[in-house]
Design a protein around this motif. Structure first.
Motif, PDB file in Angstrom:
ATOM      1  N   PRO A  18       0.811  -1.223   0.000  1.00 49.64           N
ATOM      2  CA  PRO A  18       0.000   0.000   0.000  1.00 49.64           C
ATOM      3  C   PRO A  18       0.845   1.273   0.000  1.00 49.64           C
ATOM      4  O   PRO A  18       0.484   2.261  -0.655  1.00 49.64           O
ATOM      5  N   ALA A  19       1.967   1.251   0.739  1.00 50.75           N
ATOM      6  CA  ALA A  19       2.831   2.435   0.760  1.00 50.75           C
ATOM      7  C   ALA A  19       3.418   2.704  -0.618  1.00 50.75           C
ATOM      8  O   ALA A  19       3.526   3.860  -1.052  1.00 50.75           O
ATOM      9  N   ALA A  20       3.787   1.636  -1.335  1.00 48.82           N
ATOM     10  CA  ALA A  20       4.349   1.806  -2.685  1.00 48.82           C
ATOM     11  C   ALA A  20       3.298   2.359  -3.636  1.00 48.82           C
ATOM     12  O   ALA A  20       3.588   3.242  -4.458  1.00 48.82           O
ATOM     13  N   MET A  21       2.052   1.855  -3.544  1.00 47.40           N
ATOM     14  CA  MET A  21       0.980   2.352  -4.407  1.00 47.40           C
ATOM     15  C   MET A  21       0.665   3.816  -4.102  1.00 47.40           C
ATOM     16  O   MET A  21       0.421   4.618  -5.005  1.00 47.40           O
ATOM     17  N   LEU A  22       0.671   4.165  -2.803  1.00 53.48           N
ATOM     18  CA  LEU A  22       0.420   5.556  -2.420  1.00 53.48           C
ATOM     19  C   LEU A  22       1.514   6.467  -2.950  1.00 53.48           C
ATOM     20  O   LEU A  22       1.241   7.573  -3.442  1.00 53.48           O
ATOM     21  N   THR A  23       2.743   6.017  -2.859  1.00 55.46           N
ATOM     22  CA  THR A  23       3.857   6.825  -3.350  1.00 55.46           C
ATOM     23  C   THR A  23       3.813   6.984  -4.860  1.00 55.46           C
ATOM     24  O   THR A  23       4.023   8.078  -5.401  1.00 55.46           O
ATOM     25  N   LEU A  24       3.512   5.884  -5.557  1.00 54.06           N
ATOM     26  CA  LEU A  24       3.561   5.895  -7.017  1.00 54.06           C
ATOM     27  C   LEU A  24       2.415   6.685  -7.632  1.00 54.06           C
ATOM     28  O   LEU A  24       2.609   7.431  -8.593  1.00 54.06           O
ATOM     29  N   PHE A  25       1.223   6.535  -7.078  1.00 52.88           N
ATOM     30  CA  PHE A  25       0.043   7.122  -7.717  1.00 52.88           C
ATOM     31  C   PHE A  25      -0.464   8.389  -7.044  1.00 52.88           C
ATOM     32  O   PHE A  25      -1.418   9.004  -7.541  1.00 52.88           O
ATOM     33  N   PHE A  26       0.136   8.796  -5.914  1.00 54.08           N
ATOM     34  CA  PHE A  26      -0.289  10.039  -5.279  1.00 54.08           C
ATOM     35  C   PHE A  26       0.879  10.974  -5.005  1.00 54.08           C
ATOM     36  O   PHE A  26       0.881  12.124  -5.458  1.00 54.08           O
ATOM     37  N   LEU A  27       1.881  10.504  -4.263  1.00 54.64           N
ATOM     38  CA  LEU A  27       2.965  11.397  -3.858  1.00 54.64           C
ATOM     39  C   LEU A  27       3.801  11.843  -5.049  1.00 54.64           C
ATOM     40  O   LEU A  27       4.176  13.019  -5.135  1.00 54.64           O
ATOM     41  N   VAL A  28       4.106  10.927  -5.961  1.00 57.81           N
ATOM     42  CA  VAL A  28       4.910  11.304  -7.132  1.00 57.81           C
ATOM     43  C   VAL A  28       4.159  12.293  -8.026  1.00 57.81           C
ATOM     44  O   VAL A  28       4.709  13.349  -8.395  1.00 57.81           O
ATOM     45  N   PRO A  29       2.887  12.025  -8.425  1.00 62.44           N
ATOM     46  CA  PRO A  29       2.175  13.044  -9.222  1.00 62.44           C
ATOM     47  C   PRO A  29       2.003  14.366  -8.492  1.00 62.44           C
ATOM     48  O   PRO A  29       2.098  15.439  -9.107  1.00 62.44           O
ATOM     49  N   PHE A  30       1.762  14.305  -7.174  1.00 57.87           N
ATOM     50  CA  PHE A  30       1.618  15.555  -6.425  1.00 57.87           C
ATOM     51  C   PHE A  30       2.934  16.322  -6.392  1.00 57.87           C
ATOM     52  O   PHE A  30       2.938  17.562  -6.492  1.00 57.87           O
ATOM     53  N   GLY A  31       4.052  15.604  -6.275  1.00 58.77           N
ATOM     54  CA  GLY A  31       5.350  16.277  -6.295  1.00 58.77           C
ATOM     55  C   GLY A  31       5.622  16.938  -7.635  1.00 58.77           C
ATOM     56  O   GLY A  31       6.151  18.060  -7.698  1.00 58.77           O
ATOM     57  N   ILE A  32       5.266  16.258  -8.724  1.00 55.62           N
ATOM     58  CA  ILE A  32       5.439  16.848 -10.055  1.00 55.62           C
ATOM     59  C   ILE A  32       4.563  18.085 -10.216  1.00 55.62           C
ATOM     60  O   ILE A  32       4.999  19.124 -10.734  1.00 55.62           O
ATOM     61  N   MET A  33       3.318  17.985  -9.764  1.00 59.31           N
ATOM     62  CA  MET A  33       2.407  19.127  -9.851  1.00 59.31           C
ATOM     63  C   MET A  33       2.915  20.290  -9.012  1.00 59.31           C
ATOM     64  O   MET A  33       2.832  21.460  -9.423  1.00 59.31           O
ATOM     65  N   LEU A  34       3.461  20.003  -7.843  1.00 62.47           N
ATOM     66  CA  LEU A  34       4.002  21.057  -6.998  1.00 62.47           C
ATOM     67  C   LEU A  34       5.204  21.727  -7.651  1.00 62.47           C
ATOM     68  O   LEU A  34       5.367  22.954  -7.568  1.00 62.47           O
ATOM     69  N   ALA A  35       6.052  20.935  -8.313  1.00 60.64           N
ATOM     70  CA  ALA A  35       7.214  21.504  -8.990  1.00 60.64           C
ATOM     71  C   ALA A  35       6.794  22.363 -10.183  1.00 60.64           C
ATOM     72  O   ALA A  35       7.374  23.425 -10.437  1.00 60.64           O
TER      73      ALA A  35
END
Length: 284
Positions: A18-35
């Motif tokens: 679950p942590a990997a899925m959260l990172t891949l599909f939420f944290l990574v896109p959110f980080g890109i959007m923030l950048a």
């Protein structure tokens, strides 16, 4: 003597999934959007990586502040109406027979299968002047002549409630169906009337489910994109519509990303406040 079954512990690495899925599909896109939100917009329609607050400064203006206020107000209103209608409906549903409950739940699930485009155009036709309910009201003598009820804020709230009502019922149904009926019967024996037993016994015992349904419908309607354009006027457009306009039609990805970040932060803040309020009331 019968042997006691040995319970094998689940591998620890399964908890990483679950942590990997959260990172891949939420944290990574959110980080890109923030950048992208702090990047520099290129006049050619692209952006250059940098660190500037121009997009956020533009968003903190009177116009987009009004857009945010409209988005939150519309979503809060739709969520409140959905929960106010879904809660007594679910209580009534839980007191019906098993076969009737199954059929009604199937109908609600079927309504969820409809796309937002179909719902939007169907309500637009139903509320139109030529083929809508205005002709029925005119035939009944309630109004002088047929009129259109769309585009309007009423039509938009109606559409959002239509798509949010099944979600509210499905969230409320499990805890409502598990509620002990003897609690209500005890309140009636003690002299409580029907409405007093409902608001004084049922509602407090299901406060957490009510808050959860409210949060779900609020977050779901806050991201609505098609219904505001099909049923509402331009002053009723939610922030999601303006985000799409900036990112797709205006080719201003940094500004669209900044609005998306702000919308997400506001949604998370309101969800946190609602959850905290529900937890404190439950403790009290």
């Amino acid at each position: 003597m019968s042997a006691t079954p040995v319970q094998t512990a689940a591998p620890r690495w399964l908890g990483l999934w679950p942590a990997a899925m959260l990172t891949l599909f939420f944290l990574v896109p959110f980080g890109i959007m923030l950048a992208v939100s702090v990047a520099h917009r290129d006049v050619s329609g692209f952006y250059e990586w940098s660190f500037e607050w121009d997009s956020y400064a533009r968003f903190l203006s009177a116009f987009f502040g009004k857009v945010m206020a409209v988005s939150i107000s519309v979503s809060l209103t739709a969520a409140a109406i959905c929960v106010a209608l879904a809660f007594p409906f679910t209580v009534f549903l839980s007191n019906m027979g098993h076969r009737a409950q199954t059929r009604i739940l199937v109908v609600l699930l079927s309504a969820l299968a409809l796309s937002e485009v179909i719902i939007g155009f169907s309500l637009s036709t139903l509320l139109s002047q030529t083929a809508g309910i205005g002709n029925l009201f005119h035939w009944l003598g309630l109004i002088d002549e047929p009129r259109a009820y769309t585009p309007s804020l009423f039509a938009l709230i109606t559409g959002l409630c239509y798509i949010g009502f099944p979600f509210a019922v499905l969230v409320l149904y499990p805890p409502v169906s598990r509620l002990d009926p003897e609690i209500v019967e005890a309140a009636r024996v003690m002299g409580a009337s029907g409405p007093r037993a409902f608001f004084g016994v049922i509602v407090p015992n299901l406060r957490g489910a009510i808050v959860g349904a409210f949060i779900l419908v609020f977050v779901f309607t806050l991201g609505s994109y098609l219904l505001p354009q099909l049923l509402g006027r331009s002053e009723h457009w939610t922030l999601s519509v303006h985000i799409t306009d900036q990112a797709v039609y205006q080719s201003n990805l940094p500004f669209g990303a900044a609005m998306s970040v702000f919308l997400m932060l506001v949604a998370l803040a309101l969800v946190g406040l609602a959850s905290l309020a529900g937890r404190e009331r439950g403790a009290a």
